[in-house]
Write an enzyme that holds these catalytic residues in place. Structure first.
Site, PDB file in Angstrom:
ATOM      1  N   GLY A 101       0.834  -1.205   0.000  1.00 22.03           N
ATOM      2  CA  GLY A 101       0.000   0.000   0.000  1.00 22.03           C
ATOM      3  C   GLY A 101       0.862   1.247   0.000  1.00 22.03           C
ATOM      4  O   GLY A 101       0.573   2.220   0.687  1.00 22.03           O
ATOM      5  N   TYR A 144     -11.269  -2.578  13.179  1.00 24.13           N
ATOM      6  CA  TYR A 144      -9.924  -2.039  12.949  1.00 24.13           C
ATOM      7  C   TYR A 144      -9.025  -2.289  14.170  1.00 24.13           C
ATOM      8  O   TYR A 144      -7.874  -2.728  14.032  1.00 24.13           O
ATOM      9  CB  TYR A 144     -10.061  -0.535  12.667  1.00 24.13           C
ATOM     10  CG  TYR A 144      -8.789   0.188  12.330  1.00 24.13           C
ATOM     11  CD1 TYR A 144      -8.194   0.061  11.074  1.00 24.13           C
ATOM     12  CD2 TYR A 144      -8.175   1.033  13.256  1.00 24.13           C
ATOM     13  CE1 TYR A 144      -7.034   0.750  10.757  1.00 24.13           C
ATOM     14  CE2 TYR A 144      -7.022   1.728  12.950  1.00 24.13           C
ATOM     15  CZ  TYR A 144      -6.450   1.585  11.694  1.00 24.13           C
ATOM     16  OH  TYR A 144      -5.300   2.264  11.383  1.00 24.13           O
ATOM     17  N   LYS A 186      -5.660  -4.514  14.291  1.00 26.93           N
ATOM     18  CA  LYS A 186      -4.378  -3.905  14.663  1.00 26.93           C
ATOM     19  C   LYS A 186      -3.809  -4.540  15.937  1.00 26.93           C
ATOM     20  O   LYS A 186      -2.582  -4.620  16.097  1.00 26.93           O
ATOM     21  CB  LYS A 186      -4.534  -2.389  14.837  1.00 26.93           C
ATOM     22  CG  LYS A 186      -4.840  -1.656  13.522  1.00 26.93           C
ATOM     23  CD  LYS A 186      -3.738  -1.842  12.485  1.00 26.93           C
ATOM     24  CE  LYS A 186      -3.908  -0.965  11.269  1.00 26.93           C
ATOM     25  NZ  LYS A 186      -2.836  -1.166  10.285  1.00 26.93           N
ATOM     26  N   ILE A 208      -2.162  10.451  12.617  1.00 33.57           N
ATOM     27  CA  ILE A 208      -1.246  10.952  11.583  1.00 33.57           C
ATOM     28  C   ILE A 208      -2.080  11.586  10.474  1.00 33.57           C
ATOM     29  O   ILE A 208      -3.077  10.982  10.029  1.00 33.57           O
ATOM     30  CB  ILE A 208      -0.385   9.795  10.994  1.00 33.57           C
ATOM     31  CG1 ILE A 208       0.294   8.979  12.110  1.00 33.57           C
ATOM     32  CG2 ILE A 208       0.630  10.328   9.981  1.00 33.57           C
ATOM     33  CD1 ILE A 208       1.304   9.697  12.952  1.00 33.57           C
TER      34      ILE A 208
HETATM   35  P1  NAD Z   1      -4.132   5.484   3.355  1.00 32.72           P
HETATM   36  O1  NAD Z   1      -5.558   5.079   3.207  1.00 32.72           O
HETATM   37  O2  NAD Z   1      -3.705   6.805   2.848  1.00 32.72           O
HETATM   38  O3  NAD Z   1      -3.170   4.383   2.735  1.00 32.72           O
HETATM   39  C1  NAD Z   1      -3.434   3.007   2.825  1.00 32.72           C
HETATM   40  C2  NAD Z   1      -2.824   2.335   1.608  1.00 32.72           C
HETATM   41  O4  NAD Z   1      -3.124   0.935   1.632  1.00 32.72           O
HETATM   42  C3  NAD Z   1      -3.402   2.886   0.278  1.00 32.72           C
HETATM   43  O5  NAD Z   1      -2.342   3.065  -0.625  1.00 32.72           O
HETATM   44  C4  NAD Z   1      -4.325   1.765  -0.170  1.00 32.72           C
HETATM   45  O6  NAD Z   1      -4.487   1.710  -1.574  1.00 32.72           O
HETATM   46  C5  NAD Z   1      -3.565   0.550   0.343  1.00 32.72           C
HETATM   47  N1  NAD Z   1      -4.390  -0.638   0.408  1.00 32.72           N
HETATM   48  C6  NAD Z   1      -5.630  -0.764   0.948  1.00 32.72           C
HETATM   49  N2  NAD Z   1      -6.077  -2.017   0.785  1.00 32.72           N
HETATM   50  C7  NAD Z   1      -5.099  -2.710   0.140  1.00 32.72           C
HETATM   51  C8  NAD Z   1      -4.974  -4.039  -0.296  1.00 32.72           C
HETATM   52  N3  NAD Z   1      -5.952  -4.931  -0.096  1.00 32.72           N
HETATM   53  N4  NAD Z   1      -3.829  -4.410  -0.925  1.00 32.72           N
HETATM   54  C9  NAD Z   1      -2.834  -3.528  -1.141  1.00 32.72           C
HETATM   55  N5  NAD Z   1      -2.910  -2.232  -0.736  1.00 32.72           N
HETATM   56  C10 NAD Z   1      -4.030  -1.842  -0.103  1.00 32.72           C
HETATM   57  O7  NAD Z   1      -3.838   5.354   4.905  1.00 32.72           O
HETATM   58  P2  NAD Z   1      -2.572   5.788   5.797  1.00 32.72           P
HETATM   59  O8  NAD Z   1      -3.080   6.733   6.810  1.00 32.72           O
HETATM   60  O9  NAD Z   1      -1.412   6.143   4.954  1.00 32.72           O
HETATM   61  O10 NAD Z   1      -2.318   4.403   6.554  1.00 32.72           O
HETATM   62  C11 NAD Z   1      -1.202   3.571   6.351  1.00 32.72           C
HETATM   63  C12 NAD Z   1      -1.153   2.556   7.471  1.00 32.72           C
HETATM   64  O11 NAD Z   1      -1.012   3.231   8.717  1.00 32.72           O
HETATM   65  C13 NAD Z   1      -2.433   1.710   7.594  1.00 32.72           C
HETATM   66  O12 NAD Z   1      -2.097   0.386   7.955  1.00 32.72           O
HETATM   67  C14 NAD Z   1      -3.167   2.388   8.717  1.00 32.72           C
HETATM   68  O13 NAD Z   1      -4.056   1.515   9.357  1.00 32.72           O
HETATM   69  C15 NAD Z   1      -2.021   2.809   9.610  1.00 32.72           C
HETATM   70  N6  NAD Z   1      -2.333   3.885  10.542  1.00 32.72           N
HETATM   71  C16 NAD Z   1      -2.670   5.127  10.100  1.00 32.72           C
HETATM   72  C17 NAD Z   1      -2.950   6.110  11.038  1.00 32.72           C
HETATM   73  C18 NAD Z   1      -3.292   7.509  10.646  1.00 32.72           C
HETATM   74  O14 NAD Z   1      -3.574   8.319  11.536  1.00 32.72           O
HETATM   75  N7  NAD Z   1      -3.285   7.884   9.390  1.00 32.72           N
HETATM   76  C19 NAD Z   1      -2.885   5.814  12.401  1.00 32.72           C
HETATM   77  C20 NAD Z   1      -2.544   4.544  12.794  1.00 32.72           C
HETATM   78  C21 NAD Z   1      -2.251   3.584  11.866  1.00 32.72           C
END
Ligand code: NAD
Length: 250
Positions: A15, A158, A162, A191
């Site tokens: 991703g 979620y 996690k 984030i």
């Molecule tokens: P985002 O939605 O911008 O990015 C997620 C990425 O995962 C995207 O590129 C999407 O296309 C890809 N994706 C989704 N399903 C997929 C699949 N089945 N196969 C391949 N790729 C897939 O989100 P983000 O905020 O950049 O999050 C990135 C990671 O960080 C995630 O695991 C999210 O749970 C985690 N996270 C984010 C936050 C936050 O505050 N943004 C906080 C805690 C954890």
């Protein structure tokens, strides 16, 4: 610190075409790693990252695949190895949300979040670890979340996924340590990305009130820790969960 600490290494970021994954890909490239950007459907965004990485002087390819599919995960890992001859760093970053209160949550919303966020990480570790065991070296970094530690109303699916990622990290760390493979998790707090942009102003204000450092995190804050865990500077750290959350969970 040597600024090319990942020179000659190959890193796969699932991703990786946007958000935190995109910034991780660019950070690891800056440190010298060749990059495999996995994407599910955003081919153009992935190609843009490939070009951006190449401008930093390292190599990159985009690898399409849905991490929740066991066979797609195998295909992604095989693509990485056939292109670069090794897989040194796996960052399980792909993730989705489908929020809702438990009593109203649809069965398919529970299943799909577990399938992408938890089984997706398992699928990639399952295939990548075979390569890494043969190499007798590797770094696996799983992106969890603080809600996997604390739970969160409206995110039972979620948070469960996690939390599962943390159990998966610790088990994999124990199994793979003797083969020179480090497995750690990063638990981001709030984030600023597309994932959090959709939240209401009220939710954002409430979240800010619970962050001692009084700011939301940036994808770069997460990427710095992933870079450290990808490098040999962290070679005596395994099975850990490092929060990147401004002190949200202390
Ligand atoms: P985002 O939605 O911008 O990015 C997620 C990425 O995962 C995207 O590129 C999407 O296309 C890809 N994706 C989704 N399903 C997929 C699949 N089945 N196969 C391949 N790729 C897939 O989100 P983000 O905020 O950049 O999050 C990135 C990671 O960080 C995630 O695991 C999210 O749970 C985690 N996270 C984010 C936050 C936050 O505050 N943004 C906080 C805690 C954890």
């Amino acid at each position: 610190m040597n600024n090319k600490i990942l020179q000659g290494k190959t890193a796969l970021i699932t991703g990786g075409s946007r958000g935190i994954g995109r910034v991780i890909a660019l950070k690891l490239a800056e440190l010298g790693a060749n990059i495999v950007v996995n994407y599910k459907s955003s081919a153009n965004a992935a190609e843009e990252i490939v070009k951006n990485v190449e401008s930093k002087g390292t190599k990159a390819i985009a690898a399409q695949g849905d991490v929740s599919s066991f066979t797609d995960a195998e295909k992604i890992i095989k693509t990485a190895v056939s292109e670069f001859g090794a897989l040194d760093i796996l960052v399980n970053n792909a993730g989705i949300t489908a929020d809702g209160l438990l009593m109203r949550m649809k069965e398919e919303d529970f299943d799909k979040v577990i399938e992408v966020n938890l089984k997706g990480a398992f699928n990639c570790i399952r295939h990548a670890s075979k390569v890494m065991v043969k190499q007798r070296s590797g770094k696996i970094i799983n992106i969890s979340s603080v809600v996997g530690i604390t739970g969160n109303a409206g995110q039972a699916n979620y948070a469960a996924a996690k939390a599962g990622v943390i159990g998966l990290t610790k088990s994999a760390a124990k199994e793979l340590a003797s083969r020179g493979i480090n497995v750690n998790a990063v638990a981001p707090g709030f984030i600023e990305t597309d994932m959090t942009d959709t939240l209401s102003e009220k939710v954002r204000e409430g979240a800010l009130g619970s962050i001692p450092l009084k700011r939301f995190g940036k994808a770069e804050d997460v990427a710095e820790v992933v870079a450290f865990l990808s490098s040999d500077n962290s070679s005596y750290i395994t099975g850990q969960v490092i929060n990147v959350d401004g002190g949200m969970v202390i």
